[in-house]
Design a protein around this motif. Structure first.
Motif: not given
Length: 279
Positions: A2-3, A7, A41-42, A45, A63, A67-68, A182, A185-186
């Protein structure tokens, strides 16, 4: 995966470009390896690649525009503008030359970047991508999708389900719930109005780039997934054929997000390819 779980390990920067402020995640040291993701995606991934290569490379996970944590988009763009955006990121980070890795949108952009900026590209690994323009069916579907998203403030559940089908191969859907989660959620977390401009630019409005790809002079590895529901193997192989000297590899039981679905196998392919370059 997960992000939230990855992160915190990254240094982050926001960099001004022709496509707005672009957020990058950085870890490791050594020669630069720059990763540009797929639509929706960001940069995270690529966590499987960053964790693997950070001991030997400076990993730059982008990103992509809109995005992101990058600045939202408000207009269309071209793949050539994406290449300029990446060159500006390299300039800001004082990176003279990089290994460029891209998936789908990132792979298309990576081929364009390698043709436009060969002196900035040590090698390119282009995954789950195409050099061709979209077919009429894709154009109709994705114009409609972009138009709908432009009027929404939240991604609808059927759109998320459609993205999972497009991105995860049947094997991943069945056997890798963490990857599916993932993706789900993304995609659910994107800003619909912003990504609508990226979808329109990258799918229905993209130009055929195969003539430009014929000018690529740097080493290139093109990777396809045999379960890719977005770009069939033959389409990705046609892209590889347009690039002089490109190597082409097909990964079994992999869909549209090879680096996310099969990180260890992708990392092995990258290591073998780079080892063959020498220097």
């Amino acid at each position: 995966m997960s992000a939230a779980s990855t992160r915190s390990t990254y240094e982050t920067r926001s960099i001004a470009t022709v496509l707005g402020q672009i957020h990058v995640h950085m870890v490791g040291s050594g020669p630069a390896m720059v990763c540009w993701p797929s639509l929706l995606m960001n940069g995270l991934m690529w966590d499987g690649q960053a964790q693997h290569f950070q001991s030997t490379h400076r990993m730059i996970l982008i990103d992509s525009p809109g995005h992101g944590q990058s600045q939202p988009l408000s207009s269309r763009f071209t793949l050539e503008q994406c290449a300029v955006c990446l060159r500006q990121i390299l300039d800001e980070l004082a990176i003279e030359q990089c290994v460029l890795i891209g998936n789908s949108w990132g792979g298309m952009m990576g081929g364009v970047f390698a043709a436009m900026y060969p002196q900035r590209t040590r090698a390119a690994i282009l995954m789950n991508c195409t050099g061709s323009a979209a077919g009429i069916g894709q154009k109709i579907e994705f114009f409609a999708m972009a138009t709908l998203l432009r009027h929404l403030t939240q991604v609808p559940a059927p759109f998320v389900d459609r993205a999972v089908k497009a991105f995860a191969g049947p094997t991943t859907e069945r056997d890798k719930p963490d990857v599916v989660a993932f993706i789900r959620d993304t995609v659910a977390g994107v800003a619909p109005r912003s990504v609508s401009w990226a979808i329109e630019s990258v799918v229905p409005r993209r130009a055929d780039q195969r003539q430009l790809l014929g000018a690529v002079q740097v080493p290139v590895l093109v990777v396809a997934g045999d379960e890719d529901r977005t770009f069939p193997v033959a389409e990705t192989q046609a892209m590889a054929a347009a690039i002089p000297g490109a190597r082409f590899v097909v990964l079994d039981a992999v869909g549209h997000l090879a680096a996310l679905e099969a990180p260890q196998r992708v990392n092995t392919q990258i290591e073998r390819f780079l080892a063959g370059l020498g220097g």
